[in-house]
Design a protein around this motif. Structure first.
Motif, PDB file in Angstrom:
ATOM      1  N   UNK A 179       0.872  -1.202   0.000  1.00  0.00           N
ATOM      2  CA  UNK A 179       0.000   0.000   0.000  1.00  0.00           C
ATOM      3  C   UNK A 179       0.895   1.234   0.000  1.00  0.00           C
ATOM      4  N   UNK A 239       1.402   5.131   0.943  1.00  0.00           N
ATOM      5  CA  UNK A 239       0.850   6.224   1.753  1.00  0.00           C
ATOM      6  C   UNK A 239       1.548   7.515   1.365  1.00  0.00           C
ATOM      7  N   UNK A 290      20.347  -6.739  -4.608  1.00  0.00           N
ATOM      8  CA  UNK A 290      18.938  -7.095  -4.811  1.00  0.00           C
ATOM      9  C   UNK A 290      18.646  -7.227  -6.298  1.00  0.00           C
ATOM     10  N   UNK A 302       9.291 -10.972  -3.423  1.00  0.00           N
ATOM     11  CA  UNK A 302       9.929 -12.087  -2.738  1.00  0.00           C
ATOM     12  C   UNK A 302      10.216 -13.238  -3.689  1.00  0.00           C
ATOM     13  N   UNK A 345      -0.803  -6.661   3.058  1.00  0.00           N
ATOM     14  CA  UNK A 345      -1.169  -5.472   3.821  1.00  0.00           C
ATOM     15  C   UNK A 345      -2.620  -5.133   3.515  1.00  0.00           C
ATOM     16  N   UNK A 346      -3.437  -5.128   4.566  1.00  0.00           N
ATOM     17  CA  UNK A 346      -4.863  -4.835   4.377  1.00  0.00           C
ATOM     18  C   UNK A 346      -5.092  -3.334   4.433  1.00  0.00           C
ATOM     19  N   UNK A 347      -4.453  -2.677   5.425  1.00  0.00           N
ATOM     20  CA  UNK A 347      -4.591  -1.224   5.500  1.00  0.00           C
ATOM     21  C   UNK A 347      -3.329  -0.655   6.122  1.00  0.00           C
ATOM     22  N   UNK A 348      -3.013   0.563   5.739  1.00  0.00           N
ATOM     23  CA  UNK A 348      -1.845   1.241   6.301  1.00  0.00           C
ATOM     24  C   UNK A 348      -2.171   2.721   6.369  1.00  0.00           C
ATOM     25  N   UNK A 354       3.533   4.743  11.155  1.00  0.00           N
ATOM     26  CA  UNK A 354       2.436   4.067  10.448  1.00  0.00           C
ATOM     27  C   UNK A 354       1.757   3.023  11.326  1.00  0.00           C
ATOM     28  N   UNK A 403       9.361   1.544   2.016  1.00  0.00           N
ATOM     29  CA  UNK A 403      10.323   2.056   1.053  1.00  0.00           C
ATOM     30  C   UNK A 403       9.816   3.381   0.528  1.00  0.00           C
ATOM     31  N   UNK A 427       5.345   6.705   0.909  1.00  0.00           N
ATOM     32  CA  UNK A 427       5.846   5.546   1.647  1.00  0.00           C
ATOM     33  C   UNK A 427       5.136   4.306   1.128  1.00  0.00           C
ATOM     34  N   UNK A 428       5.925   3.312   0.686  1.00  0.00           N
ATOM     35  CA  UNK A 428       5.328   2.075   0.184  1.00  0.00           C
ATOM     36  C   UNK A 428       5.475   1.032   1.278  1.00  0.00           C
ATOM     37  N   UNK A 429       4.349   0.637   1.821  1.00  0.00           N
ATOM     38  CA  UNK A 429       4.359  -0.290   2.947  1.00  0.00           C
ATOM     39  C   UNK A 429       4.008  -1.685   2.450  1.00  0.00           C
ATOM     40  N   UNK A 430       4.863  -2.645   2.775  1.00  0.00           N
ATOM     41  CA  UNK A 430       4.629  -4.006   2.309  1.00  0.00           C
ATOM     42  C   UNK A 430       5.107  -4.979   3.368  1.00  0.00           C
ATOM     43  N   UNK A 458       7.185  -8.631   3.698  1.00  0.00           N
ATOM     44  CA  UNK A 458       8.014  -9.475   2.883  1.00  0.00           C
ATOM     45  C   UNK A 458       8.595 -10.601   3.702  1.00  0.00           C
ATOM     46  N   UNK A 459       8.925 -11.653   2.996  1.00  0.00           N
ATOM     47  CA  UNK A 459       9.630 -12.737   3.652  1.00  0.00           C
ATOM     48  C   UNK A 459      11.127 -12.398   3.665  1.00  0.00           C
ATOM     49  N   UNK A 460      11.583 -11.878   2.532  1.00  0.00           N
ATOM     50  CA  UNK A 460      12.984 -11.465   2.458  1.00  0.00           C
ATOM     51  C   UNK A 460      13.035  -9.971   2.661  1.00  0.00           C
ATOM     52  N   UNK A 505      15.222  -7.632   2.201  1.00  0.00           N
ATOM     53  CA  UNK A 505      15.660  -6.774   1.105  1.00  0.00           C
ATOM     54  C   UNK A 505      16.645  -5.699   1.504  1.00  0.00           C
TER      55      UNK A 505
END
Lengths: 332, 707
Positions: free
Chosen positions: A2, A4, A250, A278, B602-605, B617, B637, B695-698, B700-702, B704
């Motif tokens: 998402x 923001x 990366x 991922x 991500x459902x909401x941020x 956040x 990010x 702001x990109x909110x995610x 992750x498993x890795x 990064x």
């Protein structure tokens, strides 16, 4: 994921509509302007010998939000043209419609020389927020502009599938494969599958027909699904090979849109519990490691097969053959 | 006063100039001058523009004050009609046969839409030869109080009442309708009338008891006395008016184009259509049986007690709301107890008004559209509603405002500015499509003919029709013939992907031209219309009158039109490679539309940069069900315009709901489907100030990035 914004941004959509395109003053027939993709197909014109295109656009934003949100002062609209092949960036401010709020119009003048292959056209709505000007509060979907320099992008279509007599071919290097029924060429800009029209019986087997005998239909399905499955596997491997790693170690998505789409289409089948970013990291790591590479290939083959529907068509083919055997048995 | 006088007077009264009006409407000053002098009449569309410029209603401009009372009624005339006019009820036949409902009324299902179509078509059919525009007016009148009583008095409703009561007691469906109507009349003391008038049509010409228009409408049931080019095959059209009356009662006033026995104006007759019923005899001796139909008029001295038309009584006409506007020929029908037979609920006159306007627009727009040079179309239509003498609503039906794309289709054709392919927005393509008319063996035989119908197609433009393209009206083709009524309007299926949305209309038969082939086609298509006039199919009339091949001809015609439309609206193929579709369909490359992965998302941020320049956040994450607890790393990010987004480091992550935090990793509680946490970033790891980027909110498993 998402996004923001550090300030209030538009909730509703910004829409970019192309109302008219003129090539050196002459109107472009509306057949070339497809709002469903959306795309302006300059490449489909008969001649590439033109200098300037004038693209008339209308941009609308949700009027309710624009007029009632006090945090945004002086909202405007501009249109951005980006062509990463020629490194051209163009920004054209638009004029506000005096009668309708949140509506802007204008004309983008595009030099043919400034673009190569493919470009994008999108609308951006900036406003002054908290005293800071030029803050983007919303943008539209990007229109694709395609030019004659490159074959059409296979995205939103399929890769090119072409009948050619391999034995007679002089330009594509297919003469070396004249005994083969087909050959896949994965040119970065123009992936294509060539079918050998000189291969005896291939055209009747693969060509589009309304009705087929059960046994023939089974063979037809089996052949085409295998060719397609192989093609997807090959496309995935070359797309993954095109992934480079950046300074932080990366992986970065490939430059060509179709390669990105191939990866993103097969990743959910290969790694069902990973998101695209991922999955890219996992696949790149697997490719480099000895054991991992085998495992990746193991997962890739069924993924490609599922993508083209191999199992379904195989089941159908078996049923058709059984039916065929019954019919033959009944005759005797 | 006529249109031109009102226009002239109002223009002078407001002090506006001719040039200004010309500019506002988009015509020359000379045209306005002709409008003012009456040399030319403005079309409905132009009337709308003139009215807008002058700030008056278009209907007022065209018609003036319609609700105004007429000249005062002459009491002597009133006394005369009260003495002379009676209801005559046809007695039951001597063989005791019973007609339990009007056969014609049951031959089709219909509501107000059908009424609009049938009456509109009849009006156009009956236009006088040489009449360029025929006028239709639909007026809904609601009466109560003294106005109601006077009206009922004038038509001698009291005499009818016993008959209506008797008829309402049988078990037939029509009896239920009559009973309902009487119930509303008694309980609410309210009655709705619908007046359908035409101006410029022939009127009910013909003798009282012999073949002619009058006889066909007033006395016969299934008779259509119409010439070759007429609309209705079986004359069922007019019976729809009786079907829309709860009492089966219609009063008629007509001015004739051709005198009958030296008389021309004010031919008045009423017709009641009831089923068989019985009443106690007047002489008290048993029961009298009645066949059902009854007529209101003066007693025919040569044929007592039969009633015949009553001529030239202004008082009668005024008292029964059938006064015509001027002496132009045509007919006015008054449907008493008007209702919508296809609807279960009682409707207000406003609802009925809107339905009529909608139906007239949908079915007759080709006839209503203005012709070349801004002249009015073949027909103009007005719908008006009044309640106890006061006008409630009025609408001049104008396709150019309600369906501008369709109006554009016809106009381009009439102005002859059509093209061959859709190039520019607004282009109208005109193509010829063949209809093979089979050999006719019935009356007026002819050999098989090849008719070229006209197909008009234009691209649908989003803004134009006001509403969004996804709904209703696009990708449909309307079909019409010489009657200029849309017989059917169908969607076109199976269009290739990416085809342009469009509007289309087919002009067949006499709508395409006036050759023998066109006339033969029009006749064939007319025969192919069932009583509802809503499609072309192999009807009994077609089977009777044409040699074999009718079904094939109609099917082929349909297919040809669809093929032509597809060819006109499809886009050029994106790829010219000629390989088989069977293979290409397996090699489609499209961005995947839905996310099918089963992973934390991500459902909401929500959040904002805080005072110290850190991002703060609040994040909710949804998790697919699984036994093993989920572990993931949230990432934030900074978005860039091109290239990869730049990751930043967390200063702190705080679990809020159903999870725990260890360093940068969130572990969800076992079985949790949603978790929530808050996070704050380390501002010294930001590439730019927090307020300068998205702001990109995610999750992750890795991760990064190294912490």
């Amino acid at each position: 994921m998402i996004a923001i914004y550090p300030y209030d941004s538009l909730v509703g959509d910004v829409r970019l509509t192309v109302t008219k395109v003129a090539i050196d003053g002459k109107a472009l027939p509306t057949a070339y302007i497809n709002p469903d993709i959306p795309e302006i197909a300059f490449r489909d014109l008969d001649t590439d010998d033109w200098d300037e295109a004038a693209i008339d656009v209308v941009v609308t934003a949700p009027a309710g939000e624009i007029t009632t949100t006090t945090a945004w002062e002086d909202p405007q609209a501009l249109v951005q043209v980006l062509c990463h092949y020629s490194n051209t960036r163009l920004a054209v401010p638009l004029k506000a419609d005096p009668d309708t709020p949140a509506r802007w119009t204008g004309t983008v003048k595009l030099d043919r020389d400034a673009c190569y292959g493919r470009a994008t056209l999108r609308a951006v709505v900036p406003a002054t927020v908290d005293g800071v000007p030029h803050r983007v509060i919303g943008g539209s979907e990007a229109w694709a502009l395609s030019f004659d320099d490159l074959p059409p992008s296979p995205v939103h279509g399929s890769i090119a599938v072409q009948w050619i007599k391999f034995a007679d071919d002089k330009s594509l290097g297919l003469a070396d494969y004249k005994e083969d029924p087909h050959h896949l060429r994965l040119d970065p800009e123009a992936p294509a599958l060539y079918l050998n029209s000189g291969f005896e019986g291939l055209e009747p087997l693969l060509g589009d027909r309304r009705r087929r005998e059960p046994a023939e239909l089974a063979m037809h399905d089996s052949t085409r699904v295998n060719i397609a499955g192989d093609a997807w596997t090959a496309m995935f491997v070359t797309a993954l090979d095109a992934v480079e790693t950046n300074d932080d170690g990366m992986p970065e998505w490939p430059a060509e849109e179709w390669r990105i789409v191939v990866l993103k289409t097969l990743f959910p089948r290969i790694y069902p519990d990973l998101g695209p970013e991922d999955a890219l990291i996992e696949a790149t790591a697997a490719r480099r490691s000895g054991d991992g590479s085998g495992e990746l290939l193991e997962r890739l083959l069924p993924a490609a097969a599922r993508q083209v529907g191999t199992s379904t068509l195989l089941r159908r083919g078996i049923a058709l053959l059984e039916k065929n055997a019954e019919m033959k048995g009944a005759d005797q | 006063m006529k249109v031109n006088e009102r226009l002239d007077t109002e223009l002078n009264r407001q002090g506006k100039t001719q040039a200004a009006l010309a500019g506002a409407v988009g015509v020359s000053s000379a045209t306005v001058s002709q409008w003012r002098s009456g040399a030319k009449t403005p079309s409905t569309t132009n009337l709308g523009k003139i009215a807008a410029f002058l700030g008056v209603s278009p209907a007022w401009l065209q018609y003036g004050e319609l609700a105004a009372a007429g000249p005062p009624v002459d009491q002597k005339q009133r006394d005369a009609y009260k003495a002379d006019c009676r209801w005559y009820h046809r007695p039951a036949p001597k063989d005791a046969g019973r007609e339990l409902g009007n056969a014609a009324g049951f031959a089709f299902t219909g509501g107000l839409a059908t009424l609009a179509r049938e009456t509109g078509q009849n009006i156009m059919d009956e236009a006088k030869p040489g009449q360029s525009t025929v006028e239709a007016r639909y007026t809904l009148i609601e009466l109560s109080g003294t106005r109601l009583s006077s009206f009922l008095d004038a038509i001698r409703f009291g005499d009818l009442r016993p008959h209506l009561d008797a008829a309402s007691q049988s078990k037939q469906k029509v009896a239920t309708v009559i009973a309902k109507g009487l119930e509303v009349l008694d309980a609410d003391r309210r009655l709705v009338l619908l007046r359908v008038e035409d101006y410029g049509a022939k009127g009910l010409v013909g003798p009282e008891y012999e073949d002619g228009n009058y006889m066909a409408v007033v006395r016969n049931i299934l008779d259509s006395f119409k010439g070759e080019s007429a609309g209705g095959s079986y004359g069922l059209g007019k019976s729809v008016m009786w079907a829309c009356s709860q009492f089966g009662l219609v009063m008629i006033n007509s001015n004739l184009s051709v005198a009958q026995d030296g008389k021309r104006e004010g031919r008045y007759i009423g017709r009641l259509d009831l089923p068989w019923h019985r009443l106690p005899a007047e002489d008290g001796d048993g029961l009298d049986a009645f066949a059902g139909p009854a007529w209101f008029g003066e007693e025919d001295p040569d044929l007592k007690p039969v009633a015949r038309s009553y001529w030239g009584n202004d008082a009668l006409v005024e008292d029964t709301h059938l006064r015509r506007d001027g002496d132009e020929s045509g007919t006015s029908f008054l449907i008493v107890g008007a209702y919508d037979p296809s609807s279960d609920e009682a409707e207000t006159i406003e609802d009925m008004h809107d339905q009529l306007v909608g139906s007239l627009n949908r079915s007759f727009w080709p006839a209503l559209v203005e012709r070349a040079d801004g002249d009015p179309g073949l027909m103009t239509a007005l719908v008006r509603s009044e309640r106890n003498g006061a006008t409630v609503k009025q609408d001049l039906v104008d396709p150019a405002s309600r369906a501008p794309a369709k109006a554009r289709l016809m106009q381009a054709h009439l102005d002859d500015v059509t093209v061959d392919t859709l190039d520019k927005p607004g282009d109208v393509v005109r193509r010829r499509v063949v209809l093979n008319v089979p050999r006719r063996v019935g009356g007026g035989p002819h050999a098989a003919q090849q008719h070229e119908a006209i197909l008009l197609v234009t691209e649908a433009v989003e803004d134009e029709d006001g509403t969004d393209k996804a709904s209703r009206d696009v990708n449909r083709v309307g079909w019409m013939r010489g009657s200029h009524m849309i017989v059917k309007d169908e969607p076109v299926a199976g269009l290739p992907m990416g085809s342009r949305p469009f509007h289309a209309v087919v002009l067949a038969g006499l709508a395409a031209g006036d050759d023998p082939a066109d006339r033969a086609a029009d006749r064939f298509l007319r025969a192919a219309e069932p009583p509802e006039h809503d499609r072309w199919t192999v009807t009994p009339d077609v089977s009777r009158s044409y040699a074999r091949g009718s079904r094939a001809a109609l099917t082929a015609f349909n297919a040809e039109v669809r093929k032509a439309i597809k060819e006109i609206v499809s886009r050029p193929a994106r790829d010219l490679s000629d390989g088989p579709d069977a293979l290409k369909e397996l090699l489609r490359i499209s961005p995947p539309s839905a996310d099918t992965t089963k992973r934390p998302k991500v459902k909401s941020a929500n959040g904002r940069p805080d005072a110290e320049g850190r991002w703060s956040v609040d994040v909710s994450v949804s998790l697919p069900a699984r036994d093993k607890p989920w572990r993931f790393s949230p990432t934030l990010r900074f978005g860039t315009e091109s290239g990869a987004a730049i990751p930043v480091v967390w200063e702190e992550l705080v679990p809020v709901d159903r999870c725990t935090v260890d360093d940068d990793v969130i572990t969800a509680d076992a079985g949790a489907r949603t978790v929530r946490f808050t996070g704050t970033t380390k501002s010294d790891t930001h590439p730019v100030g927090a307020s300068r980027a998205t702001a990109l909110v995610d999750v992750r498993i890795y991760k990064g990035s190294a912490a």
